[in-house]
Design a protein around this motif. Sequence first.
Motif, mmCIF file in Angstrom:
data_model
loop_
_atom_site.group_PDB
_atom_site.id
_atom_site.type_symbol
_atom_site.label_atom_id
_atom_site.label_comp_id
_atom_site.label_asym_id
_atom_site.label_seq_id
_atom_site.Cartn_x
_atom_site.Cartn_y
_atom_site.Cartn_z
ATOM 1 N N ASN A 179 0.944 -0.967 0.042
ATOM 2 C CA ASN A 179 0.232 0.124 -0.059
ATOM 3 C C ASN A 179 0.957 1.237 0.174
ATOM 4 N N THR A 229 -5.209 -2.195 -10.418
ATOM 5 C CA THR A 229 -4.334 -0.974 -9.371
ATOM 6 C C THR A 229 -3.276 -0.380 -10.345
ATOM 7 N N ASP A 234 -7.144 2.204 -7.566
ATOM 8 C CA ASP A 234 -7.009 1.066 -6.546
ATOM 9 C C ASP A 234 -7.947 -0.009 -6.907
#
Length: 269
Positions: free
Chosen positions: A3, A83, A111
């Motif tokens: 992330n 993503t 995303d």
Amino acid sequence: MPNPDLDQMILVFRRLALAAGDRIMEIYNAEDFEVRTKSDASPVTEADLAADALISAGLRAAFPRIPLVTEEQAATHGQSLSTFLIVDPLDGTKEFVKRRGDFTVNIAYVDNGVPLRGVVYAPARGRLFYTRADGASVEETGDFDPDIPGPVTPLHVAVPDNDALMVVASKSHRDPATDAYIARYRVRDLKSAGSSLKFCLVATGEADLYPRLGRTMEWDTAAGDAVLRGAGGAMVRFDDHTPFRYGKPGFENPFFIAHAPGVDLKPAG
């Protein structure tokens, strides 16, 4: 894929958009600049290519593990992704060529098919819109220091009056089908604007509805869509009003409607 640090991401997006905008304006203000025609018959200028090179290098250095899709690099268009980063380095090239000012730099992070963060910079208009790390959208004012964000105004869509809607439509791509669809609404004001500025006008409450019945690509819409979502707005498919998704084959969009919640959307047929 890890992330990303969203605080850092927005700072990078903002800095690269401002730098690209400066380069674009250098070319825009020159006495002349080169314009070529791409294989799809759309124009491309040296400003598109210079901005693309600057942004792409910056994004690849900052986020080497996140795939990048950009309009001006055909080799990035064959990927199947959910993503990714997506860029239109100069959206509204026709407006740029005609020196009408309605062009933007667009950088977004998608995303799982949703554009979560984005920046839209209109250098000739002096308007800068982006989503903060918390997902809320703002418009920055001031001198646009590339390293120090200035004062911001939180954005929120207007509460629409379905008896007196404010509508925005494309300046360069209006057609009879779009006009016929708009005519189904009670319209108080109809504005024309170029590029992804139309999304931002809905995000700021300057418009309630933006229908697009024409070909667009995901790099045209992702950053503006992110700003609109962060202001409480929505973008849906034109045919069935279902949520809009990104990472589609070829990155081509269906017709769509961007709107403030509360607009009584008319059916496609």
